[in-house]
Design an enzyme around this catalytic site. Structure first.
Site, short mmCIF file in Angstrom:
data_model
loop_
_atom_site.label_atom_id
_atom_site.label_comp_id
_atom_site.label_asym_id
_atom_site.label_seq_id
_atom_site.Cartn_x
_atom_site.Cartn_y
_atom_site.Cartn_z
N GLU A 152 0.87 -1.19 0.00
CA GLU A 152 0.00 0.00 0.00
C GLU A 152 0.90 1.23 0.00
O GLU A 152 2.10 1.13 0.27
CB GLU A 152 -0.87 0.00 1.26
CG GLU A 152 -1.80 -1.19 1.35
CD GLU A 152 -2.75 -1.13 2.54
OE1 GLU A 152 -2.61 -0.21 3.39
OE2 GLU A 152 -3.63 -2.00 2.61
N GLU A 193 9.14 -7.94 -3.61
CA GLU A 193 9.05 -9.15 -2.78
C GLU A 193 10.04 -9.12 -1.61
O GLU A 193 10.60 -10.14 -1.21
CB GLU A 193 9.18 -10.41 -3.65
CG GLU A 193 8.06 -10.40 -4.70
CD GLU A 193 7.71 -11.71 -5.30
OE1 GLU A 193 7.89 -12.74 -4.64
OE2 GLU A 193 7.21 -11.70 -6.44
N GLY A 226 4.79 -0.85 2.63
CA GLY A 226 5.65 -1.55 1.68
C GLY A 226 6.44 -2.59 2.44
O GLY A 226 5.99 -3.71 2.64
N SER A 227 7.61 -2.17 2.95
CA SER A 227 8.41 -3.09 3.77
C SER A 227 7.68 -3.47 5.05
O SER A 227 7.76 -4.60 5.53
CB SER A 227 9.75 -2.45 4.12
OG SER A 227 10.57 -2.39 2.97
#
Ligand code: CAA
Length: 381
Positions: free
Chosen positions: A127, A363, A131-132
């Site tokens: 979003e 990813e 992220g992380s």
């Protein structure tokens, strides 16, 4: 320890290599230049069984193992990293969680067309402000009668603009933290789903990604994936597998950089001989080849562990961390070997350089991979 691939693994690799060299590579520069989703290559990957490689045949897949998946991913990404990631997302981030967490009815309805390539999938975890820190989900899912109402925005969703189905993560109980995250299977045609303008990216320009806006989206309980509150573990365990796919993509990019460099260094002459005969260049090629092999071994080990039903989260993170670093280094060296020709779009290595960067970001960034690896170490694993 046995490093010999099986006949089946070699056959998958050969099929992927023939497809990649014969059909993908000739189009790779154009796909990049035109920022074009390669729909015809996705259709061919479906025909070849590459969109659900490790899904059992009973659910529309090819029933191969994850080692075969890595071998095929490397070949296809060696030709075109954009085509590689389209394949990786559908296999690792969409088919895999529906196979592991879906009900039989969900597998019949969604996994079968996804694994056979009749439908294409995306995975919406990230979003604008998550992220992380994936647990910081702001997209809400509120129980409403027999179903759920979903509101929120997802960011950088690979395949978003071209997907039919999405594995979606939402927050249904903020107070519960990561235990309040719930996953759904979202048909992209559902009322209230809107896909943003495709991201204008540095690399992998044939892979379409975008925001996804969810405005009053109503989903029934039959679209819940796993348990209410079980979404974070679905996301994390899915990413463990996804990281093997991205490591294999990075490997493909690195090999493209090496193969192109070896070919160029053998025909480009300076000071009366091919530059491959200058030690400055020969040693670069030797280092590239050695590092690529080490990355390949890490990646195949992670895939083998997954196939062997052994823990593989740490090894998948190591494979992605190392392979993405190797891809960036190999692409950088390839430009140096090509010199001025490396800096212009007439030659492929500037594309490898741009494509390689994302493998250190999506990813899980390289920093997140180090976090994952070190957390295993702190637990003595
Ligand atoms: N498998 C199963 N469960 C796991 C897990 C795993 N691999 N990793 C963690 N968990 C569980 C933990 O056991 C813990 O459960 P309990 O509370 O029951 O003990 C729970 O999840 C929370 O774990 P953490 O405290 O470690 O979670 P965290 O909030 O600190 O986050 C993180 C950990 C590793 C940083 C995680 O947020 C992460 O991986 N972030 C990166 C996200 C990411 O990779 N995003 C990529 C987006 S998708 C994408 O890029 C696709 C694309 O476009 C191609």
């Amino acid at each position: 320890m046995n490093f010999t691939p099986t006949e089946e693994q070699l056959a998958v690799q050969q099929t992927a290599r023939d497809f990649a060299q014969g059909e993908v590579l000739p189009k790779a520069a154009e796909i990049d230049r035109e920022h074009r989703h390669p729909a015809e290559l996705v259709k061919r990957m479906a025909e070849l069984g590459f969109l659900g490689i490790a899904v059992p045949e009973q659910y529309g897949g090819s029933g191969f193992d994850h080692v075969s998946y890595v071998l095929a991913m490397e070949e296809i990404s060696r030709a075109c990293a954009s085509t590689g990631v389209i394949m990786s997302v559908n296999n690792s981030l969409v088919c895999d969680p529906i196979y592991r967490f879906g009900t039989d009815a969900q597998k019949q309805e969604w996994l079968t067309p996804l694994a056979s390539g009749r439908l294409l999938g995306c995975f919406a975890l990230s979003e604008p402000e998550a992220g992380s820190d994936a647990a910081a989900q702001k997209t809400t899912a509120v129980k409403n009668g027999d179903g759920w109402v979903i509101q929120g925005t997802k960011n950088w969703i690979t395949n978003g603009p071209v997907a039919d189905v999405c594995v979606l993560f939402t927050m249904n109980d903020k107070a519960a933290g990561h235990k309040g995250i719930t996953a759904f299977i979202l048909p992209m045609k559902t009322k209230g789903v809107r896909v943003g303008t495709p991201d204008d990216k540095l690399g992998i320009r044939g892979s379409k990604s975008s925001q996804i806006f969810l405005d009053d989206v109503r989903l029934g309980n039959e679209l819940l994936l796993g348990e209410v509150g079980g979404g974070f573990k679905i996301a994390m365990s899915t990413l463990d597998g996804g990281r093997i796919g991205i490591a294999a993509q990075a490997l493909g990019i690195a090999r493209a950089a090496l193969d192109d460099s070896v070919a160029y260094a053998q025909q480009r002459r300076t000071f009366g001989k091919p530059i491959a005969q200058h030690q400055a260049i020969a040693f670069k090629l030797a280092d590239m080849a050695t590092e690529i092999d080490a990355a390949r071994l890490l990646t195949l080990r992670a895939a083998w562990l997954k196939d062997s039903k052994l823990p593989y989260g740490k090894e998948a993170a190591m494979a992605k961390l190392y392979a993405s670093d190797v891809a960036n280094k190999a692409a950088r060296e390839a430009i140096q070997i090509f010199g001025g020709n490396g800096y212009v779009t007439e030659y492929p290595v500037e594309r490898h350089f741009r494509d390689a960067k994302i493998t250190e970001i999506y990813e899980g960034t390289s920093e997140i991979q180090r976090l994952v690896i070190s957390s295993y170490l702190s637990k003595g694993q």
